[in-house]
Write an enzyme that holds these catalytic residues in place. Structure first.
Site, PDB file in Angstrom:
ATOM      1  N   GLU A  54       0.881  -1.135   0.060  1.00 54.63           N
ATOM      2  CA  GLU A  54       0.009  -0.045  -0.116  1.00 54.63           C
ATOM      3  C   GLU A  54       0.925   1.197   0.072  1.00 54.63           C
ATOM      4  OE1 GLU A  54      -3.387  -1.116   0.267  1.00 54.63           O
ATOM      5  OE2 GLU A  54      -2.312  -2.834   0.351  1.00 54.63           O
ATOM      6  N   ASP A  65      -6.136   9.959   8.940  1.00 55.48           N
ATOM      7  CA  ASP A  65      -4.972   9.175   9.483  1.00 55.48           C
ATOM      8  C   ASP A  65      -4.681   9.658  10.729  1.00 55.48           C
ATOM      9  OD1 ASP A  65      -4.014   7.218   7.442  1.00 55.48           O
ATOM     10  OD2 ASP A  65      -4.178   8.970   6.252  1.00 55.48           O
TER      11      ASP A  65
END
Lengths: 277, 407
Positions: A54, A65
């Protein structure tokens, strides 16, 4: 229009299914802590047991995040990272590795700014295998999901513990590649993966879709990888890996000689937890 | 209303998915979507319920202190010796700014949803104070996200929020200012979905926020329309308001969008748009996607969001509400800017001539008016939104005014 034909994700999951094992996905941010170090870490990942990468496209405002990935995004940008350089790294990686799937993960603004068609063409030409664009829910499918679909490029959907079954139908409508199940209600890297809930959620997803199911957010240890790969097709580790990078940096945030090896050893340790390996 | 009339109005945007032309939308993570859909449903139900609006009307009258006066600024009018200048006095609202108009509305929506806890982001602290105020009134828990830099710069408002019972979360991620406070509030909200409602302070964010906040602020323009008809027997010629996210401006502008009225929004030019140190998203930015909507943003060539600069913390945001981006592109509203320096001069002038200490934000609107008003005929009527009072700015402004010899 350039079409995606490599099917690396499909090949990977078919291979793993035939061997009755699951995948380890490793997240790193492109260009963290600098272009060269990041590229060397990326190139070392498959050998240490990462089945797919990823690859984070750094963004100034990573809304979904947690602190670890925010910091890695910031380091990458401060070291001159950009969408163009992210694609350059994918190209260089593909010179030596033609099998490990690379999923580009990030936020929409840098892509929109780059130009959607130009982005899709370059992504496919560079050799990436799918997209996860966090701030593009099904409501905005016309932006990138549909154009990606027209190029046959996988567009991976996120589902969460808060996704109702009614919502799931909408979410899965244009989903391709695999389903990324966000194991916790919150942001990346903050809590530990709740295995029981994940087990139920993955079973439920399997009833709704034939796509492989990856689980991410909150997977921090080899034990977590072991537990998750028993129930899902892939476990994805992100914050823990970028923390490993962060912890080896010198006082000025620059890579030290051990940065690459320390990070890759963590990946080797995590990979040892994968079911059937 | 006939189809033709509907088709010819600028007042029925956004569409049901929150789009103002190409702007607006719902660009948030799937983890947030269930919450956003819940807010959409609750807002739609409230909007169509007359009892919701009568409840809000009660608080507008008896708690906020509405309607706010429309005041002929006679000494400034005399001083400029051009057009006639009116102030819409939203600085007289409880808590000292227009922010409370929106907060009371959203707090009532939150209560209807059965939410007991409120999250808000704040820059200068005006929206934070308004939110903390409504939460005290309605017995809701209040958590305010504020950039660590702003916590230092805006201590009086931090103290007010604490006194009102709010918990302050200083945000140290990113650049520690308003956009980071909004990122952090959104992150926090995802993890507290069950119990918390997020009161966004401006006409930005994912749909339905730009529409919902606008509809709560439209009371400014609706009152203005009635008041100017009573005072002058006709509509004004020109409306002027300052723009950061743009909630006070859209509140004044929206009820006039279909009328023969010139409308001007004033962005913050900071040190000057040419220096790169400004907060003028329309004048100096380009379309992008941030905080749940497509709109004009300050960004670099790679699509990374850049820092805004303005002397006014309330305008110091690298984006703008999506409806403004739409009104900019379709040409209905003119967007201009005023620098820090020009705003300071207007700040001093208004204080001396009208006995009204304006907030630095509306001082930008007045600064722009000063550049056009002298050449306009005496029967030309300008209405400016005096959207906040300046007490909060004294600490920052006084040393600068001393240097300029204005004290």
């Amino acid at each position: 229009m350039t079409k995606y034909t490599s099917d690396r994700l499909k090949i990977l999951f078919e291979k793993l299914r035939s061997k009755d094992t699951s995948a380890l996905g490793i997240f790193i941010t492109a260009g963290d802590p600098d272009f060269d170090t990041s590229l060397k870490i990326m190139e070392g990942l498959p050998e240490e047991g990462a089945d797919m990468i990823e690859f984070g496209m750094p963004f100034s405002d990573p809304m979904a995040d947690g602190p670890a990935i925010q910091a890695s995004s910031k380091r990458a940008l401060e070291a001159g990272g950009s969408l163009k350089k992210t694609l350059d790294m994918v190209r260089i990686f593909r010179e030596k590795n033609n099998s490990t799937p690379i999923i580009l993960m990030g936020y929409y603004n840098p892509i929109y700014n780059f130009g959607v068609q130009k982005f899709l063409t370059e992504v496919i030409e560079a050799g990436a295998d799918g997209l996860i664009v966090v701030d593009l829910p099904p409501e905005e499918d016309e932006e990138l999901c549909i154009p990606a679909k027209e190029c046959n490029l996988p567009f991976v959907r996120l589902t969460a513990p808060t996704t109702s079954n009614e919502r799931l139908t909408t979410v899965l409508q244009n989903a391709t590649g695999f389903i990324y199940y966000v194991s916790i209600t919150g942001i990346t890297g903050t809590k530990d993966v709740p295995i029981e809930l994940v087990t139920h959620a993955v079973q439920n997803l399997k009833e709704h879709s034939n796509l492989p199911i990856a689980v991410g957010f909150g997977i921090k240890t080899r034990e977590h990888v072991e537990q998750v790969t028993r129930i899902a097709d892939a476990a994805i580790v992100g914050s823990e890996v970028v923390n490993a990078i962060a912890n080896t940096l010198d006082a000025n945030g620059k890579a030290k000689p051990e940065t690459i090896q320390t990070t890759l050893s963590l990946v080797r340790d995590l990979a040892a937890g994968v079911r059937g390996k | 209303m006939s189809y033709k009339e509907i088709a010819n109005t600028l007042r029925n945007a956004p569409d049901e998915n929150g789009h103002f032309g190409i702007f607006g939308g719902q660009y948030v993570a799937e983890t947030l979507m269930p919450l956003i859909i819940e807010v959409c449903d609750a807002w739609r139900a409230s909007k169509n319920d007359p009892s919701f609006w009568s409840e809000l009307e009660y608080y507008r009258q008896h708690y906020i202190g509405r309607p706010s006066p429309l005041y002929l600024a006679s000494r400034l009018t005399e001083h400029f010796n051009g057009a006639k200048l009116y102030f819409k006095r939203d600085e007289l609202n409880h808590t000292g700014a227009h922010k409370i108009n929106n907060v009371m509305g959203q707090a009532l929506v939150a209560r209807r949803m059965g939410k007991t806890k409120i999250i808000a982001e704040t820059g200068a602290g005006q929206h934070g104070v308004a939110t903390a105020t409504a939460c005290a009134l309605f017995n809701l828990e209040c958590e305010v996200f504020m950039g660590a830099e702003d916590v230092k710069r805006q201590k009086p408002n931090v103290d007010r929020m604490r006194l009102l019972g709010a918990k302050i979360h200083p945000v140290t991620s990113g650049s520690s200012t308003l956009k980071d406070a909004m990122n952090e509030a959104l992150r926090y909200w995802v993890s507290k979905a069950e119990t918390h409602f997020y009161i966004i302070g401006t006409v930005a964010g994912p749909h339905p926020y730009p529409e919902m906040v606008r509809d709560f602020q439209c009371v400014i323009g609706e009152e203005t329309k009635e008041q100017i008809m009573a005072a002058e027997g006709r509509l004004p010629d020109t409306l002027v308001a300052c723009i950061g996210g743009g909630s006070n401006a859209i509140g004044l502008f929206h009820p006039f969008l279909d009328d023969q009225v010139k409308i001007i929004g004033v962005e913050a030019a900071g040190y000057g748009v040419e220096t790169g140190l400004h907060a003028a998203s329309l004048t100096g930015g380009r379309p992008g996607v941030l905080h749940g909507n497509r709109t004009y943003l300050l960004q670099n060539e790679d699509g990374q969001i850049t820092e805004a600069h303005s002397i006014s913390a309330g305008l110091d945001y690298p984006g703008i509400g999506p409806e403004h981006s739409w009104l900019f592109e379709n040409g209905r509203v003119d967007y201009v800017c005023a620098t820090d320096q020009e705003a300071l001069e207007a700040f001093a002038l208004c204080s001396r001539l009208e006995g009204i200490i304006p907030a630095l934000e509306p001082a930008h609107a007045l600064a722009y008016i000063a550049t056009i008003i002298k050449t306009l005929p005496k029967d030309h009527i300008i209405v400016m939104n005096m959207c906040g009072r300046g007490d909060k700015d004294l600490e920052a402004v006084l040393p600068l005014l001393e240097k300029m010899g204005k004290l």
